[in-house]
Scaffold this motif. Sequence first.
Motif, PDB file in Angstrom:
ATOM      1  N   ALA A  45       0.821  -1.213   0.000  1.00  0.00           N
ATOM      2  CA  ALA A  45       0.000   0.000   0.000  1.00  0.00           C
ATOM      3  C   ALA A  45       0.856   1.266   0.000  1.00  0.00           C
ATOM      4  N   LEU A  46       2.126   1.154   0.318  1.00  0.00           N
ATOM      5  CA  LEU A  46       3.022   2.314   0.274  1.00  0.00           C
ATOM      6  C   LEU A  46       3.183   2.845  -1.145  1.00  0.00           C
ATOM      7  N   ASP A  47       2.831   2.031  -2.136  1.00  0.00           N
ATOM      8  CA  ASP A  47       2.911   2.439  -3.539  1.00  0.00           C
ATOM      9  C   ASP A  47       1.566   2.890  -4.106  1.00  0.00           C
ATOM     10  N   ASP A  48       0.558   3.050  -3.262  1.00  0.00           N
ATOM     11  CA  ASP A  48      -0.771   3.437  -3.721  1.00  0.00           C
ATOM     12  C   ASP A  48      -0.722   4.830  -4.356  1.00  0.00           C
ATOM     13  N   ALA A  49      -1.594   5.059  -5.312  1.00  0.00           N
ATOM     14  CA  ALA A  49      -1.672   6.355  -5.989  1.00  0.00           C
ATOM     15  C   ALA A  49      -2.142   7.469  -5.050  1.00  0.00           C
ATOM     16  N   SER A  50      -2.867   7.119  -4.010  1.00  0.00           N
ATOM     17  CA  SER A  50      -3.424   8.098  -3.079  1.00  0.00           C
ATOM     18  C   SER A  50      -2.453   8.378  -1.923  1.00  0.00           C
ATOM     19  N   ALA A  51      -2.181   9.657  -1.696  1.00  0.00           N
ATOM     20  CA  ALA A  51      -1.325  10.045  -0.575  1.00  0.00           C
ATOM     21  C   ALA A  51      -1.961   9.660   0.755  1.00  0.00           C
ATOM     22  N   ASP A  52      -3.293   9.732   0.847  1.00  0.00           N
ATOM     23  CA  ASP A  52      -3.979   9.364   2.088  1.00  0.00           C
ATOM     24  C   ASP A  52      -3.772   7.885   2.400  1.00  0.00           C
ATOM     25  N   VAL A  53      -3.870   7.040   1.405  1.00  0.00           N
ATOM     26  CA  VAL A  53      -3.658   5.607   1.602  1.00  0.00           C
ATOM     27  C   VAL A  53      -2.209   5.362   2.022  1.00  0.00           C
ATOM     28  N   ARG A  54      -1.275   6.012   1.365  1.00  0.00           N
ATOM     29  CA  ARG A  54       0.142   5.850   1.730  1.00  0.00           C
ATOM     30  C   ARG A  54       0.389   6.306   3.159  1.00  0.00           C
ATOM     31  N   ASP A  55      -0.197   7.441   3.541  1.00  0.00           N
ATOM     32  CA  ASP A  55      -0.040   7.941   4.913  1.00  0.00           C
ATOM     33  C   ASP A  55      -0.591   6.948   5.935  1.00  0.00           C
ATOM     34  N   GLN A  56      -1.765   6.394   5.638  1.00  0.00           N
ATOM     35  CA  GLN A  56      -2.360   5.424   6.560  1.00  0.00           C
ATOM     36  C   GLN A  56      -1.521   4.150   6.638  1.00  0.00           C
ATOM     37  N   ALA A  57      -0.942   3.745   5.525  1.00  0.00           N
ATOM     38  CA  ALA A  57      -0.081   2.551   5.525  1.00  0.00           C
ATOM     39  C   ALA A  57       1.161   2.790   6.370  1.00  0.00           C
ATOM     40  N   VAL A  58       1.744   3.987   6.262  1.00  0.00           N
ATOM     41  CA  VAL A  58       2.919   4.316   7.085  1.00  0.00           C
ATOM     42  C   VAL A  58       2.538   4.270   8.558  1.00  0.00           C
ATOM     43  N   TRP A  59       1.404   4.895   8.909  1.00  0.00           N
ATOM     44  CA  TRP A  59       0.944   4.878  10.296  1.00  0.00           C
ATOM     45  C   TRP A  59       0.735   3.443  10.772  1.00  0.00           C
ATOM     46  N   ALA A  60       0.054   2.659   9.951  1.00  0.00           N
ATOM     47  CA  ALA A  60      -0.261   1.275  10.331  1.00  0.00           C
ATOM     48  C   ALA A  60       1.002   0.451  10.533  1.00  0.00           C
TER      49      ALA A  60
END
Length: 70
Positions: A48-63
């Motif tokens: 998910a760190l490669d997702d097109a959405s910055a929000d998804v990437r941010d949530q993946a980093v947090w997770a």
Amino acid sequence: MVATPQAARTSDALVRALGAPDESVRARAAWSLGLAEDARAGAALVRALDDASADVRDQAVWALGVRRER
């Protein structure tokens, strides 16, 4: 971590949700996987760190950070 059968099914559904067309669904799935006690969730979050959405990437980093703290 050993997941219960119910937790494994939930994690599986969340991993599938990371592929949803709606970025808010993907972001919530990433956040939820951070709380999941299933070791398999880590690989999905890394992807998910490669997702097109910055929000998804941010949530993946947090997770991933939450999972690392355990």
